[in-house]
Design an enzyme around this catalytic site. Structure first.
Site, PDB file in Angstrom:
ATOM      1  CD  GLU A  50      -1.652  -2.415   1.588  1.00  0.00           C
ATOM      2  OE1 GLU A  50      -0.445  -2.604   1.911  1.00  0.00           O
ATOM      3  OE2 GLU A  50      -2.517  -3.320   1.656  1.00  0.00           O
ATOM      4  CG  PHE A 112      -9.398  -9.655  11.745  1.00  0.00           C
ATOM      5  CD1 PHE A 112      -8.142 -10.040  12.207  1.00  0.00           C
ATOM      6  CD2 PHE A 112      -9.662  -9.733  10.382  1.00  0.00           C
ATOM      7  CE1 PHE A 112      -7.176 -10.501  11.320  1.00  0.00           C
ATOM      8  CE2 PHE A 112      -8.700 -10.192   9.493  1.00  0.00           C
ATOM      9  CZ  PHE A 112      -7.447 -10.573   9.962  1.00  0.00           C
ATOM     10  CD  GLN A 113      -7.105  -7.456   8.153  1.00  0.00           C
ATOM     11  OE1 GLN A 113      -8.026  -7.284   7.384  1.00  0.00           O
ATOM     12  NE2 GLN A 113      -5.944  -8.006   7.800  1.00  0.00           N
ATOM     13  CE  LYS A 162     -17.638  -7.058   3.931  1.00  0.00           C
ATOM     14  NZ  LYS A 162     -17.099  -8.369   4.277  1.00  0.00           N
ATOM     15  CG  MET A 470      22.534  12.014   2.452  1.00  0.00           C
ATOM     16  SD  MET A 470      23.771  13.077   1.670  1.00  0.00           S
ATOM     17  CE  MET A 470      22.845  13.763   0.313  1.00  0.00           C
TER      18      MET A 470
HETATM   19  C1  TPP Z   1      12.306   5.635   4.719  1.00  0.00           C
HETATM   20  C2  TPP Z   1      13.601   6.278   5.113  1.00  0.00           C
HETATM   21  N1  TPP Z   1      14.407   5.702   6.026  1.00  0.00           N
HETATM   22  C3  TPP Z   1      15.579   6.275   6.354  1.00  0.00           C
HETATM   23  C4  TPP Z   1      15.957   7.469   5.811  1.00  0.00           C
HETATM   24  C5  TPP Z   1      17.266   8.146   6.230  1.00  0.00           C
HETATM   25  N2  TPP Z   1      18.163   8.222   5.058  1.00  0.00           N
HETATM   26  C6  TPP Z   1      18.299   9.336   4.312  1.00  0.00           C
HETATM   27  S1  TPP Z   1      19.294   9.129   3.000  1.00  0.00           S
HETATM   28  C7  TPP Z   1      19.619   7.548   3.437  1.00  0.00           C
HETATM   29  C8  TPP Z   1      20.539   6.694   2.605  1.00  0.00           C
HETATM   30  C9  TPP Z   1      19.987   6.415   1.270  1.00  0.00           C
HETATM   31  O1  TPP Z   1      20.714   5.357   0.704  1.00  0.00           O
HETATM   32  P1  TPP Z   1      20.452   4.910  -0.792  1.00  0.00           P
HETATM   33  O2  TPP Z   1      19.001   4.723  -1.046  1.00  0.00           O
HETATM   34  O3  TPP Z   1      21.341   3.777  -1.116  1.00  0.00           O
HETATM   35  O4  TPP Z   1      20.850   6.216  -1.615  1.00  0.00           O
HETATM   36  P2  TPP Z   1      22.234   6.990  -1.722  1.00  0.00           P
HETATM   37  O5  TPP Z   1      22.278   8.033  -0.671  1.00  0.00           O
HETATM   38  O6  TPP Z   1      23.338   5.974  -1.578  1.00  0.00           O
HETATM   39  O7  TPP Z   1      22.185   7.573  -3.100  1.00  0.00           O
HETATM   40  C10 TPP Z   1      18.936   7.199   4.603  1.00  0.00           C
HETATM   41  C11 TPP Z   1      19.031   5.881   5.278  1.00  0.00           C
HETATM   42  C12 TPP Z   1      15.070   8.053   4.878  1.00  0.00           C
HETATM   43  N3  TPP Z   1      15.320   9.225   4.305  1.00  0.00           N
HETATM   44  N4  TPP Z   1      13.924   7.428   4.527  1.00  0.00           N
END
Ligand code: TPP
Length: 569
Positions: A50, A112-113, A162, A470
């Site tokens: 979802e 439920f749910q 529902k 990042m």
């Molecule tokens: C759902 C979610 N969880 C954690 C983060 C924290 N976060 C920001 S950038 C990042 C790393 C992203 O890694 P990747 O998708 O491999 O992209 P890259 O930065 O290597 O291009 C994280 C963990 C986030 N922004 N979103």
């Protein structure tokens, strides 16, 4: 004539011009789904999770400007929508989320749910409804779409028990919406416009700072006219990218943590900022106390709650960006700011910000630039979050209006794949590229199944650096390179794609980059390219956390410039 609640929902969606619904059904939505085949106008796309439905609805809405629709069953289905709804809320994306709810007699019984999805989404929706009477359905749906697409656009949720889908009521679709207390101000106040014109006429170093509001209100021509008449440079926010063409002589990139140094310096030195449809988000402003220290600020926004929220404002103008810019354009006088523009050009020469160093390895920036070149700058780019997002925004140049789709406010990893699906469904004639990180891609990788089933021709570039890149960059720069929980393994993405009957390639060498992108473009269907990029490449420039825009740090290594800069003659 009496209809079931489910029929009323479908009739109402058709009346609202809904073409597509992204969703997953469940027990409490069976009456609605059972009715859908009576309405062939409504295309249902079965996603795999979802969260994907909500992001796909967002991608559709962001690409088309229409309201996106997602659907989920009660409990876990509804809960899975939450991230996408929050994402839409922070980026002002018009979506309507429809959730099934347990039948009325079970509400409040921990059935439920059963979850209280209206309670959960109260702070992340513009409005939400629990409909208890089928006689209220038509009016509710009319209101929900109206709220989503008017004023400051955003998500609205409708929760449908529902039995409300089964029970019958008369169907009359209302012509109008009557909502006392909800009257978005669309026209700017003339006295404020007058004050703004005076400031513009007096300014020596003005900068227009354009946000996503320009795109939402479709004010591209008005913005151009304002910039050209008073010869004002335009800087955008990350979400404002593609609201003003990158190749325009007055375009000076985007500001903020990873924006162009010259854009940040322009804001820092400006004596007037005309902020248009943006909200001074902290990634854009840097340290607020150091933001635009010399500037008076005119803030144009449709949402009065944004005025003065983060920065002090001298002249607020509440109204729809397009209307306000039109009014400004009527009275603004022609002006020249040659010296100021020369100063900005000098900064751009001194701090090019989007050059790419020479390297034999596959640099992620190089990949993005080559996607730009092969697509002729014509694609809709949908990014993940992290380094890939910043490189996509820096190294693809956006001349077509509304051609970057990115999760700016919530920063949701995994946004890219389902949002790209939604964008492609909304704009089937456009080339859509999803640019992902290997971490984010694994968060919604299952939507490859939806893309395969729908034969949606989304092109997917994974910038695979083997890290949560990042965050690794922050560990390198601010935590003495202690890479805790950022090294990341991944499956063979091409094999995964193939398992979904999607073609793909892994690219390890620089000379393979262009042929792979060309092959992706030639293939009629979806295509995955797994680019094995330089693992510890960093995004520069960078405004360190807590620093002001003027304290922007550039790439420490000496660069060899091998690429022309944005719109330098
Ligand atoms: C759902 C979610 N969880 C954690 C983060 C924290 N976060 C920001 S950038 C990042 C790393 C992203 O890694 P990747 O998708 O491999 O992209 P890259 O930065 O290597 O291009 C994280 C963990 C986030 N922004 N979103």
């Amino acid at each position: 004539m009496k209809m079931t609640g489910a029929q009323i929902v479908c009739e109402s969606l058709v009346k609202e011009g809904v073409e597509v619904i992204f969703g997953i059904l469940g027990g409490v939505l069976l009456p609605l789904y059972d009715t859908m085949p009576q309405y062939p106008q409504l295309r249902h796309i079965l996603v795999r999770h979802e969260q994907g439905a909500a992001h796909a609805a967002e991608g559709y809405a962001r690409a088309t400007g229409k309201v996106g629709v997602c659907m989920a069953t009660s409990g876990p289905g509804a809960a899975n929508l939450v991230t996408g709804i929050a994402d839409a809320y922070l980026d002002s994306v018009p979506i309507v989320a429809i959730t099934g709810q347990v039948a009325k007699p079970f509400i409040g019984k921990d059935a439920f749910q059963e979850i209280d999805i209206t309670g959960i989404t109260l702070p992340i929706t513009k409005h939400n409804y629990l409909v208890l009477d089928p006689g209220d359905l038509a009016k509710t749906i009319k209101e929900a779409f109206y709220l989503a697409r008017t004023g400051r656009t955003g998500p609205v949720l409708i929760d449908l028990p529902k039995d409300v889908q089964i029970d019958r009521a008369d169907f009359n679709y209302p012509e109008d919406v009557v909502l006392p207390g909800y009257k978005p101000t669309l026209k700017g106040h003339p006295a404020q416009i007058k004050k703004a014109v005076k400031l513009v006429n007096e300014a020596q170093k003005p900068v227009i700072l354009a946000g996503r509001g320009v795109i939402i209100s479709g004010a591209y021509d008005e913005l151009k006219q304002l910039a050209e008449t008073a010869q004002m440079p335009v800087v955008t926010t990350l979400l404002g990218i593609s609201g003003f063409p990158d190749s325009h002589i007055l375009s000076y990139g985007w500001l903020g943590m990873h924006g162009m140094a010259y854009a940040n310096l322009a804001i820092n030195d400006a004596d007037l900022i005309i902020a248009v449809g943006m909200r001074f988000d902290d990634r854009a402003t840097g340290r607020v106390s150091g933001f635009a220290p010399n500037a008076k600020i005119i803030h144009i926004d449709i949402d009065p709650a944004e005025i003065g929220k983060n920065v002090r404002v001298d002249v607020p103008i509440v109204g729809d960006v397009k209307n306000v810019l039109k009014a400004l354009n009527k009275t603004i006088t022609q002006a020249e700011h040659i010296e100021w523009l020369e100063q900005l050009d000098d900064w751009r020469r001194e701090h090019p910000s989007t050059s790419i160093r020479e390297s034999d390895s596959v640099l992620p920036q190089y990949v993005v630039r080559k996607i730009y070149e092969v697509t002729g700058g014509d694609a809709i780019i949908v990014t993940g979050v992290g380094q890939n997002q910043m490189w996509a925004a820096q190294h693809y140049w956006f001349d077509k209006p509304n051609s970057l789709i990115t999760s700016g406010g919530l920063g949701t990893m995994g946004f890219e794949l389902p949002a790209a699906l939604g964008a492609k469904v909304g704009c089937p004639d456009r080339v859509v590229w999803s640019i992902a990180g290997d971490g984010g891609f694994q968060m919604t990788i299952q939507e490859l199944g939806t893309i395969a089933q729908e034969r949606a021709s989304v092109k997917i570039a994974i910038l695979n650096n083997g890290f949560l890149g990042m965050v690794r960059q922050w560990q390198e720069l601010f935590y003495e390179k202690r890479y805790v929980a950022t090294p990341l393994s991944c499956p063979d993405f091409v094999k995964v794609a193939e398992a979904y009957c999607i073609h793909g390639l892994t690219v390890r060498r620089k000379e393979e980059v262009v042929p792979a992108i060309e092959q992706a473009m030639r293939e009629p269907g979806p295509f995955v390219i797994n680019f094995m990029v330089e693992p510890e490449e960093n995004v520069y420039p960078m405004v360190p956390p807590g620093a002001s825009l003027a304290e922007i740090v550039e790439e420490p290594k000496k660069e060899v410039k091998i690429w022309p800069q944005r719109n330098t003659p």
